[in-house]
Every structure is written in structure tokens, then in C-alpha cells.
Design an enzyme around this catalytic site. Structure first.
Site, short mmCIF file in Angstrom:
data_model
loop_
_atom_site.label_atom_id
_atom_site.label_comp_id
_atom_site.label_asym_id
_atom_site.label_seq_id
_atom_site.Cartn_x
_atom_site.Cartn_y
_atom_site.Cartn_z
N GLU A 102 0.83 -1.21 0.00
CA GLU A 102 0.00 0.00 0.00
C GLU A 102 0.87 1.26 0.00
O GLU A 102 0.51 2.27 -0.63
CB GLU A 102 -0.94 -0.02 1.21
CG GLU A 102 -2.05 -1.05 1.07
CD GLU A 102 -2.96 -1.11 2.28
OE1 GLU A 102 -4.17 -0.94 2.12
OE2 GLU A 102 -2.44 -1.35 3.39
N GLU A 122 -3.62 -9.62 3.34
CA GLU A 122 -4.39 -9.34 4.55
C GLU A 122 -5.47 -10.37 4.84
O GLU A 122 -5.74 -10.71 5.99
CB GLU A 122 -5.03 -7.94 4.44
CG GLU A 122 -4.06 -6.79 4.62
CD GLU A 122 -3.41 -6.35 3.31
OE1 GLU A 122 -2.76 -5.30 3.30
OE2 GLU A 122 -3.56 -7.07 2.30
#
Length: 686
Positions: A102, A122
Site C-alpha cells: 500500500e 491481509e
């Protein structure tokens, strides 16, 4: 410092420096925010962001997930990086995962080494990206690629990432490439958040949900991630990121995420116990006795780790079969692209099959993987100790037999350790390391060292029938057979357990492994079985009829052209056996079936821990997840018991004890933990 800054002329260099994996904690977030301020204040022309050590950043510091989030929050930091007047360039080597990926998305330009790893794992921890991953990624690579990456949690190499536009350039030295990047190229780079989302049809989202339901059965996070990707098509970036953040914070406190964090950290903590105060023998040459499915799998696992292997068999025909088995494993790996031709040749060069035990002279480790018969094993070890040097560590791969009895046949029983591999041995991660009464610390340490070399998860086990995993499995199967004779069908039991989260139920699994294996084990136990304990003979009748499972085309199910089908003949046999036993059959709901089977396993596992066969509740979690298919997202058997609550588990077992006081007697550990109000994971022997 978690983030370092240096300036060279008009270029700022920012390095993520939080060893060993540059986990993104509060100090790193603050350091990044300070670096944005400093770069803008000093008026540099660009910032080159890299990671210290082995990688860029392997994601958020999951240890923070159990506490309230502390500012600055990563979405806010990344918004500052993306909107800064000073363009940031991500120079990626090694892992850039989760929050690390990210961060790269928020940079204006991304350069990676070809062997970097970039991904959004995730969902594997029961959460979703929480700093813009679901909103920025489809703006960069398109929605269909984002649907492939985020709900699966898979990572791409730097080269593959370049192929889909996830990175802009591949270079051997990303920092040097970032420094050489033309100002015009950097000026033309559009921030990811300012780009439009490439839309996907509803069918693509439906397909992603079906895939998630199949590959990550029972988990909620992948489906929530897909919903967030769908949202990215319809709302502005800021709004999508707000919803994404709320979803992330909600999920990270849920049972699924807590369980997945537990198993994640337990896996990483699996190592040689401090109580084994020795260094093991380094294994560069090994012998394997037995070239069947298990022995050839063990041999191939060793070959994959660069270990030279001599496989010993009884006669020329068996040697030829063993050679063919190993050749087949090499060919399969080659076909699947797991190795190249050079790797295949290297494995062939390190392997030899023979009947000559003298070829094992000087090996560091010899592993027996022959038929589960004490006499056969004694004969094998007599030959091994005569052929191998006195320093060779000897190991048995027995699944059930008494390691102490096997060791008793040796001149020096301290040389022997149990190394219980799981089939297929070159794929399954678990390795039960069984400590016999005489096993030396050096022999045990050799087992743990081998596990590290093979990249397997080691668990120390004591000696009992079945050790940790197979002892639990035996109780699981016994409880399932009791349900069968009392009113359930094989398909109902299997459906209940797949609904709980297993990939397959106990009867389909038994068809896959072969009913004859379980049957032989039951015969081995005949002499010691408690005559007062209920015995269900349905499986014996199937074996007597030649129904050995998928390999014979029929077992608990019928297999027509390899496709599983419910067999009315089996259901009739089950009803007949109930009548023979004088049982009035009744219906069981899927919830009741799963409840009983899980309680049976927990109660047995509690006894295993109480008896000292397992060292910790977490060790049992590793065994059940990696050896027996217990749903990972429940954290393992004992983690699940703790989440249900020990008092509630004990109440459930006591309710069933009224039906059968012998089989359902609550374990002492459950009683003690419930009385003390502590979790199973917190119990230690006083």
C-alpha cells in the site's frame, strides 16, 4: 530509528528500517510522516523510498492489532505521500506485502527487482487492506487483476507485477534506477488515487466470490474485500478509503482475525525447545528405507533441500518401483514449473536406490519408512545400525507404533528419534518429532534442524499410540462411527464437517487414504481395546467386501470415473449394522454432528496435553491445522476451544457423558482450566 533520512543534492533518501521485516508500526508511520514534512521543507526534487535488510516492508505490525490504533494512521500517512508536491519513488526489493504494498501504491512511481514479492495478504490474517489497497489497486492495474490478487492474498514477483502494471519498471538496482529516472517521466506520472477505476462486469465479482468460497471456505474477510473492490467502482477514493478503514478495524477484532493471528505467530515460533540443549547433526547425506508413497515422498523432500539420498529396498523389483516413484515426483515438479531441467538433473544426480545397506555407510541420518509392523521395523534397524556409522542418527517414520519398543532393539537406543512425516511428505508442512524415553538431545536436535532445512513446521511429541495427531484422529473417527450407527449417514457427517470448515469430512478422507490402513490399525489395537468401550464394525464390513476407498472404486462412497457418489448399498449396510446392535436410529442436525465431533477432539487433545504428549496447546493447534485439515481460520483445535470458552466446552462434554460415561469422561485438564477460569493456552504444568 524505524525510518532514516539522508539527502544527496536534490534527492531525499528514505529507508524503512525496522528489522527483521520492516513491520509497519507506529514509529515507522510517524517516521514516514516526518519524512514527508522534511522533503517538502527542504525542497528536494524527489524522494527515493527503500527498505533496509532483506526487503521493503512485510506489512503492518500485527502485534498492534490487539490494541486500539495509534496515530498517525497509515491511510493518513499515505494520503500525504500521494498528494505531496515532492514525488516519491518506491524502490522495492524483497517483500512488499500488505501495508508495504500500500505504501508503494501511494508513491508516484514504482521500481522493483525481478525477484521482489508484492502482494496483499491481509485476508490470510482475517482482515482486508486498511490503507487504500482495495481502492488504489484497481485504479492502477484494473479491477479484474485486483479481484485476482486481493481476495486470494497471493503475491507476485517483481517481473510479474510489471506485467500487469503494478510496478512501472524492473531493475537489478531499484535505487539506482530511481535516481536515474528522468524528470519528464516522473512529472508525467499520475498519482494512483487520481486515476479512474477500470470497471468489471458483475459476473467477475460473482466468480471471485465463488472462488473465495471454494478456496477459503468459511472465511469472511475475502468476501468483504470483494465488496470493497466493488465499492471502488462507484464512490470517490476518499469515501471508499473511509469504508475500507472501518471494515479493517472491525474485522481485526473479530474471532476469525484473532484465530488467524494466533496460528500465524504460532507457526513462526515453532522451533527447537530450549529444553533440548544440544546442536544437531547437519544432514548432507541421508538414507531412506522403503520406497513406497511415504518413503519416496520423504526422499524427494530431502532431495529438494539439497540432501543426497540413498533409498534402500528389499529386492530389485522394489528398487525399480522406488526409482520410478522418485522419478515421477521429479517429472511432476518439472511439468508444474516448480523446478527447471537443471534442477531435475541435480536431484537425479543426488539420488540412488539400492538393496545394499552398505551404501548407507557414513550417512548423517537414516529414516525408516516401512510397513507398520514391529518385527519389520526391528529387522530394518538391525541392518541400519550394522551398516551406518556409530554417529548416524536413526529415525522412524512410524505413525502409531511405540518408539520406545522400536528403540529397544538397538545397541544404543539414544540414537533413535521419531520423525513422523505426513503424506505427501514433500508437500505437507508438519513434522512430528517424537521423543522416546532414551532419545538423546542430539538426535532430537537433528530432527529440528532437518525440519528447518526442509522448511517444515516441527512439533515435539511424546510417545503414545498415535502421538498427537493420530491419537486425535482416532477419537474423531470413533465419534463419527458412533454417529453413523446411531442415525447419521456418511454424507451427513462429511457435510457437517465441511460446513464447519474442513476441506473434506472423515469418510471422504478415509476413502482417499484407503480403508485398509485404518482397518489394519484397528486390528493392531484389538488386544488392548477396552471391552467396555463401544465398537462400531461398519468399516470392517466394508473392508471385508473389498471396498477400500477410491483406489478400488468403492469405499464409503462409490466412485464412477473418479466422481464421488453416495452409495445406497453403504447406507443399507449402516442401517443393518444399527439393527444388529439393537440401536434405534435418530436424526442428527449438521450442527449437532459438528458439535459432537469437535468436542470429542478437544477432550482427547486436552488429555494429550495433560499427559505431556504435547508441550503446549499451540503445538496441538499446529498439528491439527497442518496435519489434519482443521480450519486454519479457527486457529487450530485448542484455539477454537478457547474461543468457545473452556467452561462451555466442559459443559458440552458433561452433557454427552450422560450418554456414555466411559467415552465422554471429561479430561482432567478441562476440569482444571474451567475451575481456575483460565484458557487452555495459558495452562502450564504446576
Amino acid at each position: 530509528m524505524a525510518v532514516t533520512w539522508r539527502r544527496d543534492g536534490m534527492v531525499g533518501f528514505v529507508e524503512l528500517d525496522s528489522p527483521p521485516v520492516n513491520a509497519i508500526g507506529q514509529a515507522m508511520r510517524q517516521g514516514l510522516l516526518d519524512a514527508v514534512d522534511r522533503a517538502e521543507a527542504e525542497g528536494v526534487s524527489r524522494v527515493i523510498l527503500s527498505g533496509a535488510g532483506r526487503g521493503f516492508a512485510a506489512g503492518a505490525d500485527a502485534k498492534e492489532f490487539d490494541f486500539p490504533p495509534e496515530p498517525p494512521h497509515l491511510p493518513d500517512v499515505l494520503n500525504r505521500i500521494e498528494s505531496s508536491a515532492v514525488p516519491w519513488i518506491a524502490a522495492i526489493h524483497g517483500p512488499a506485502l500488505g501495508g508495504g504494498a500500500e505504501i508503494a501504491l501511494a508513491c508516484r512511481y514504482r521500481i522493483a527487482r525481478a525477484d521482489a514479492q508484492i502482494g496483499f495478504p491481509e485476508v490470510i490474517l482475517g482482515v482486508v487492506p486498511g490503507a487504500g489497497g482495495t481502492q488504489r489497486l484497481p485504479r492502477l492495474v484494473g479491477m479484474e487483476q485486483a479481484l485476482d490478487l486481493i481476495p486470494s492474498g497471493k503475491a507476485l514477483s517483481g517481473q510479474a507485477a510489471r506485467g500487469i502494471g503494478l510496478v512501472d519498471m524492473v531493475a537489478d538496482d531499484p535505487q539506482a534506477a530511481a535516481l536515474a529516472l528522468g524528470d519528464d517521466v516522473l512529472a508525467a506520472a499520475v498519482p494512483v488515487g487520481a486515476r479512474d477505476v477500470t470497471r468489471a462486469e458483475a459476473a467477475a465479482f460473482d466468480a471471485a466470490r465463488r472462488t473465495a468460497g471454494r478456496k477459503m471456505r468459511g472465511q469472511g474477510a475475502p468476501l468483504r474485500a470483494i465488496d470493497l473492490l466493488a465499492l471502488a467502482q462507484d464512490v470517490p477514493l476518499a469515501q471508499g478509503m473511509t469504508v475500507e478503514r472501518e471494515t479493517f478495524l472491525s474485522l481485526r477484532q473479530g474471532a476469525e482475525a484473532r484465530a488467524l493471528r494466533h496460528i500465524f505467530f504460532t507457526e513462526r515460533g515453532a522451533r527447537q525447545p530450549k529444553s533440548i540443549a544440544a546442536s544437531g547433526r547437519a544432514v548432507t547425506r541421508a538414507a531412506v528405507v522403503g520406497g513406497g508413497t511415504m518413503g519416496s515422498g520423504i526422499a524427494y523432500a530431502l532431495l529438494n533441500a539439497g540432501i543426497a539420498v540413498t533409498l534402500l529396498e528389499t529386492d530389485a523389483a522394489a528398487v525399480a518401483r522406488a526409482q520410478a516413484n522418485v522419478d515421477g515426483l521429479i517429472a511432476t515438479s518439472l511439468k508444474r514449473g516448480l523446478i527447471d531441467e537443471a534442477g531435475a538433473e541435480a536431484r537425479r544426480a543426488r539420488f540412488a536406490a539400492t538393496t545394499d545397506y552398505g551404501a548407507a555407510q557414513g550417512v548423517d541420518l537414516a529414516i525408516e519408512a516401512v510397513f507398520e509392523d514391529m518385527g519389520v521395523k526391528h529387522a530394518v534397524f538391525a541392518r541400519l545400525q550394522a551398516a551406518c556409522g556409530p554417529d548416524t542418527v536413526l529415525a522412524t517414520n512410524t505413525s502409531y507404533l511405540d518408539v520406545n519398543q522400536i528403540a529397544a532393539g538397538l545397541d544404543d537406543p539414544s540414537r533413535l528419534v521419531g520423525l513422523h512425516f505426513f503424506a505427501p511428505a514433500h508437500i505437507m508442512k508438519l513434522l512430528e518429532i517424537v521423543r522416546g524415553d532414551a532419545s538423546s538431545d542430539e538426535a532430537l536436535a537433528t530432527g529440528f534442524g532437518l525440519a528447518k532445512t526442509l522448511r517444515k513446521i516441527p512439533v515435539l511429541a511424546g510417545v503414545c499410540d498415535g502421538f498427537i495427531g493420530n491419537r486425535i484422529l482416532a477419537r474423531y473417527r470413533e465419534a463419527a462411527d458412533t454417529l453413523l450407527i446411531d442415525g447419521a449417514t456418511p454424507a451427513e457427517v462429511d457435510a457437517a464437517m465441511t460446513g464447519f470448515g474442513y476441506a473434506m469430512g472423515p469418510y471422504e478422507a478415509q476413502d482417499l487414504s484407503g480403508l485398509d490402513i485404518a482397518h489394519a490399525n484397528r486390528r493392531r489395537q484389538d488386544a488392548t481395546r477396552d471391552p467396555n468401550r463401544r465398537y462400531v464394525a461398519i468399516g470392517d464390513r466394508l473392508v471385508a467386501e473389498g471396498r477400500l476407498g477410491k483406489k478400488t472404486g468403492a469405499g464409503w462412497y462409490r466412485y464412477d470415473d473418479g466422481r464421488k457418489a453416495v452409495d445406497p448399498a453403504v447406507e443399507a449396510l449402516v442401517r443393518d449394522e444399527s439393527a444388529r446392535a439393537g440401536v434405534t436410529r435418530r436424526a442428527f442436525s449438521a450442527e449437532e454432528i459438528a458439535h459432537r465431533l469437535v468436542l470429542a477432539m478437544i477432550n482427547e487433545a486436552a488429555g494429550i496435553l495433560w499427559d505431556g504428549i504435547a508441550q503446549t496447546a499451540s503445538d496441538i493447534d499446529l498439528v491439527t491445522v497442518h496435519g489434519y485439515g482443521f480450519p486454519r481460520w479457527r486457529g487450530g483445535l485448542m484455539c477454537h476451544a478457547d474461543q468457545v470458552g473452556v467452561a462451555q466446552v466442559l459443559d458440552g462434554v458433561r452433557a454427552l457423558e450422560r450418554e456414555d460415561p466411559l467415552v465422554w469422561r471429561p479430561g482432567d485438564l478441562l476440569v482444571e482450566c474451567a475451575a481456575r477460569g483460565i484458557a487452555l493456552r495459558d495452562w502450564t504444568r504446576g
